[in-house]
Write an enzyme that holds these catalytic residues in place. Structure first.
Site, PDB file in Angstrom:
ATOM      1  N   SER A   1       0.814  -1.219   0.000  1.00 29.25           N
ATOM      2  CA  SER A   1       0.000   0.000   0.000  1.00 29.25           C
ATOM      3  C   SER A   1       0.845   1.264   0.000  1.00 29.25           C
ATOM      4  O   SER A   1       0.322   2.359  -0.238  1.00 29.25           O
ATOM      5  CB  SER A   1      -0.948   0.011   1.208  1.00 29.25           C
ATOM      6  OG  SER A   1      -1.934  -0.994   1.069  1.00 29.25           O
TER       7      SER A   1
ATOM      8  N   GLY B   1      -4.337  -2.237  -0.933  1.00 27.91           N
ATOM      9  CA  GLY B   1      -3.454  -1.851  -2.028  1.00 27.91           C
ATOM     10  C   GLY B   1      -3.289  -0.345  -2.089  1.00 27.91           C
ATOM     11  O   GLY B   1      -3.925   0.405  -1.345  1.00 27.91           O
TER      12      GLY B   1
ATOM     13  N   GLY C   1      -2.922   3.655  -3.927  1.00 27.84           N
ATOM     14  CA  GLY C   1      -3.445   4.536  -4.956  1.00 27.84           C
ATOM     15  C   GLY C   1      -4.916   4.869  -4.857  1.00 27.84           C
ATOM     16  O   GLY C   1      -5.623   4.510  -3.912  1.00 27.84           O
TER      17      GLY C   1
ATOM     18  N   CYS D   1      -9.475  -2.488   3.195  1.00 24.87           N
ATOM     19  CA  CYS D   1      -8.830  -1.238   2.794  1.00 24.87           C
ATOM     20  C   CYS D   1      -9.191  -0.864   1.351  1.00 24.87           C
ATOM     21  O   CYS D   1     -10.312  -0.453   1.087  1.00 24.87           O
ATOM     22  CB  CYS D   1      -7.331  -1.324   3.025  1.00 24.87           C
ATOM     23  SG  CYS D   1      -6.547   0.297   3.150  1.00 24.87           S
ATOM     24  N   LEU D   2      -8.290  -1.024   0.388  1.00 19.43           N
ATOM     25  CA  LEU D   2      -8.634  -0.729  -0.997  1.00 19.43           C
ATOM     26  C   LEU D   2      -9.780  -1.622  -1.461  1.00 19.43           C
ATOM     27  O   LEU D   2     -10.664  -1.180  -2.213  1.00 19.43           O
ATOM     28  CB  LEU D   2      -7.416  -0.920  -1.906  1.00 19.43           C
ATOM     29  CG  LEU D   2      -7.633  -0.612  -3.386  1.00 19.43           C
ATOM     30  CD1 LEU D   2      -7.973   0.854  -3.603  1.00 19.43           C
ATOM     31  CD2 LEU D   2      -6.413  -1.003  -4.211  1.00 19.43           C
TER      32      LEU D   2
ATOM     33  N   GLN E   1     -12.893  -0.010  -0.423  1.00 23.56           N
ATOM     34  CA  GLN E   1     -13.231   1.139  -1.263  1.00 23.56           C
ATOM     35  C   GLN E   1     -13.815   0.695  -2.599  1.00 23.56           C
ATOM     36  O   GLN E   1     -14.769   1.307  -3.108  1.00 23.56           O
ATOM     37  CB  GLN E   1     -11.980   1.990  -1.466  1.00 23.56           C
ATOM     38  CG  GLN E   1     -11.453   2.631  -0.195  1.00 23.56           C
ATOM     39  CD  GLN E   1     -10.016   3.110  -0.319  1.00 23.56           C
ATOM     40  OE1 GLN E   1      -9.453   3.163  -1.408  1.00 23.56           O
ATOM     41  NE2 GLN E   1      -9.407   3.458   0.812  1.00 23.56           N
TER      42      GLN E   1
ATOM     43  N   ASN F   1      -3.773   2.181   7.025  1.00 23.33           N
ATOM     44  CA  ASN F   1      -2.841   2.707   6.031  1.00 23.33           C
ATOM     45  C   ASN F   1      -3.617   3.003   4.754  1.00 23.33           C
ATOM     46  O   ASN F   1      -3.711   2.167   3.854  1.00 23.33           O
ATOM     47  CB  ASN F   1      -1.718   1.710   5.748  1.00 23.33           C
ATOM     48  CG  ASN F   1      -0.766   2.208   4.664  1.00 23.33           C
ATOM     49  OD1 ASN F   1      -0.802   3.379   4.288  1.00 23.33           O
ATOM     50  ND2 ASN F   1       0.071   1.322   4.151  1.00 23.33           N
TER      51      ASN F   1
ATOM     52  N   GLY G   1      -5.173   6.550   2.150  1.00 26.83           N
ATOM     53  CA  GLY G   1      -5.290   7.977   1.895  1.00 26.83           C
ATOM     54  C   GLY G   1      -6.613   8.368   1.278  1.00 26.83           C
ATOM     55  O   GLY G   1      -6.824   9.539   0.954  1.00 26.83           O
TER      56      GLY G   1
ATOM     57  N   HIS H   1      -6.954  -2.477   8.868  1.00 27.65           N
ATOM     58  CA  HIS H   1      -6.217  -3.716   8.594  1.00 27.65           C
ATOM     59  C   HIS H   1      -6.417  -4.730   9.723  1.00 27.65           C
ATOM     60  O   HIS H   1      -5.760  -4.657  10.760  1.00 27.65           O
ATOM     61  CB  HIS H   1      -4.733  -3.414   8.401  1.00 27.65           C
ATOM     62  CG  HIS H   1      -4.444  -2.708   7.115  1.00 27.65           C
ATOM     63  ND1 HIS H   1      -4.095  -3.375   5.964  1.00 27.65           N
ATOM     64  CD2 HIS H   1      -4.495  -1.400   6.787  1.00 27.65           C
ATOM     65  CE1 HIS H   1      -3.928  -2.507   4.976  1.00 27.65           C
ATOM     66  NE2 HIS H   1      -4.166  -1.292   5.462  1.00 27.65           N
TER      67      HIS H   1
ATOM     68  N   GLU I   1      -5.458  -7.630   9.649  1.00 24.89           N
ATOM     69  CA  GLU I   1      -4.250  -8.465   9.734  1.00 24.89           C
ATOM     70  C   GLU I   1      -3.110  -7.768  10.462  1.00 24.89           C
ATOM     71  O   GLU I   1      -2.051  -8.368  10.687  1.00 24.89           O
ATOM     72  CB  GLU I   1      -3.789  -8.864   8.327  1.00 24.89           C
ATOM     73  CG  GLU I   1      -3.059  -7.783   7.542  1.00 24.89           C
ATOM     74  CD  GLU I   1      -3.978  -6.726   6.938  1.00 24.89           C
ATOM     75  OE1 GLU I   1      -3.473  -5.789   6.317  1.00 24.89           O
ATOM     76  OE2 GLU I   1      -5.216  -6.847   7.104  1.00 24.89           O
TER      77      GLU I   1
END
Length: 364
Positions: A47, A228, A230, A255-256, A259, A297, A299, A339, A341
């Site tokens: 990430s 991941g 971006g 996370c990603l 999204q 983690n 953005g 996360h 994990e």
């Protein structure tokens, strides 16, 4: 390690320090992480692809680097910015220093800079592009930075996903495996596969470009959408695949992956001013009312206003009220922004993998 180096930010500010790691020039989005330990896990977290990492903890490298605490096959950050780098680590697992680790990977670092000042600037102005260099002057570095693409213009997932499917471990399916899980690699951290294996799953990891038909041909009991790097708005090809998979198998997004699921169900995503990166973020599980301290983690975040299709918010961040989880009211689909994990971070949230496997069990 006394050669001078510069960190120059897109707003024109510059910080002079000393070079360590590889003596090369590198650029990326400059972000900070508030975890006190776990720098090796951070360095190898996919990430962080395309980013220059600034740990807020002042001493880095005191326990060295080992052969165990990696979260991917290589160092993923573009550069590393620390207050103090320890050249003589002390830990019985340690095999090398952070300097040696970065140098071998071709990644530059800069030490002896005021990371508190950098963090305060990023918190007040927002994350921005930056460059680490030991060969350019200040004005040359500023000019160099102006000609580079912005972070949100690049699909970093395509640069770090696996090139071909592979099985986690030595065999496709061991005698103790109860469930088959396919993980779409948008930037998979190894600890996700480790935990699922420990819980009795055989795990197949596939590239992010794998079609829905190819994934279903593997006959999974459940599908995991990995974290991941971006901007998720650049990943329409993954959205299309996930849209085809909805309702076919139980799904969990992290996370990603969370999204992407949010976008599949009608929500927009937006960029946070300075992101959430660290191991101390309080998140409330709205179903139970319990507050968990989480590792994060990212953005970008999901805007809940556009959600449709019987999807509801399941978790919220207590610092800024952003969405931290989604749940489908009818289908076996769940996601979290943080996360579960860890690595690094608290281990409080591995129960979510068990919740995912409960959905798998019921669906079977």
């Amino acid at each position: 390690m006394t050669k001078k180096a510069l960190l120059v930010l897109a707003d024109g500010s510059a910080y002079e320090g000393t070079s360590f790691g590889a003596e090369v020039t590198a650029y990326g989005e400059v972000v900070f992480n508030t975890s006190m330990t776990g720098y090796q896990e951070m360095l190898t977290d996919p990430s962080y692809a395309g980013q220059i990492l600034v740990p807020t903890y002042p001493l880095i490298g005191n326990y060295g680097v080992n052969d165990i605490d990696t979260e991917s096959c290589r160092v993923q950050v573009r550069g590393f910015v620390v207050r103090e780098h320890c050249p003589q680590p002390s830990h019985w697992y340690s095999t090398k220093t952070v300097h040696e680790y970065l140098a071998a990977a071709g990644i530059p670092g800069i030490a002896a800079v005021d990371t508190r000042a950098i963090t305060r600037r990023l918190r007040s102005v927002g994350v921005m592009m930056g460059v680490i260099t030991s060969s350019m002057g200040m004005n040359e570095a500023r000019e160099y930075l102006r000609g580079l693409p912005k972070y949100d213009m690049v699909d970093y997932v395509a640069t770090i996903t696996t090139g071909a499917p592979y099985y986690w471990g030595d065999t496709v399916e061991s005698a103790s495996s109860s469930y088959r899980v396919v993980a779409m690699d948008c930037g998979l951290k190894y600890n996700i596969a480790r935990i699922l294996t420990r819980l009795g799953c055989s795990v197949t990891i596939v590239p992010c470009t794998t079609s829905a038909k190819e994934i279903l041909a593997l006959n999974p009991d459940g599908i995991l959408l990995s974290p991941g790097p971006g901007d998720p708005a650049l990943l329409g090809y993954i959205e299309d695949t996930v849209r085809e998979l909805v309702g076919k198998r139980p799904m969990m997004g992290i996370c990603l992956g969370h999204q992407i699921l949010g976008r599949v169900f009608g929500a927009d995503t937006f960029k946070l001013k300075f992101g959430h990166r660290g191991g101390n973020h309080p998140v409330c599980d709205l179903r139970t009312g319990r507050v968990h301290i989480t590792a994060q983690n990212h953005g970008y975040a999901v805007d809940p206003d556009g959600l449709k299709g019987n999807v509801e918010v399941s978790h919220i961040n207590l610092n800024d009220q952003t969405v931290e989880g989604l749940r489908h009211r009818e289908l076996p689909i769940m996601s979290i922004q943080y996360h579960s994990e860890a690595s690094p971070g608290p281990q409080d949230n591995t129960y979510l993998f068990e919740r995912f496997l409960d959905m798998v069990r019921e669906a079977r």
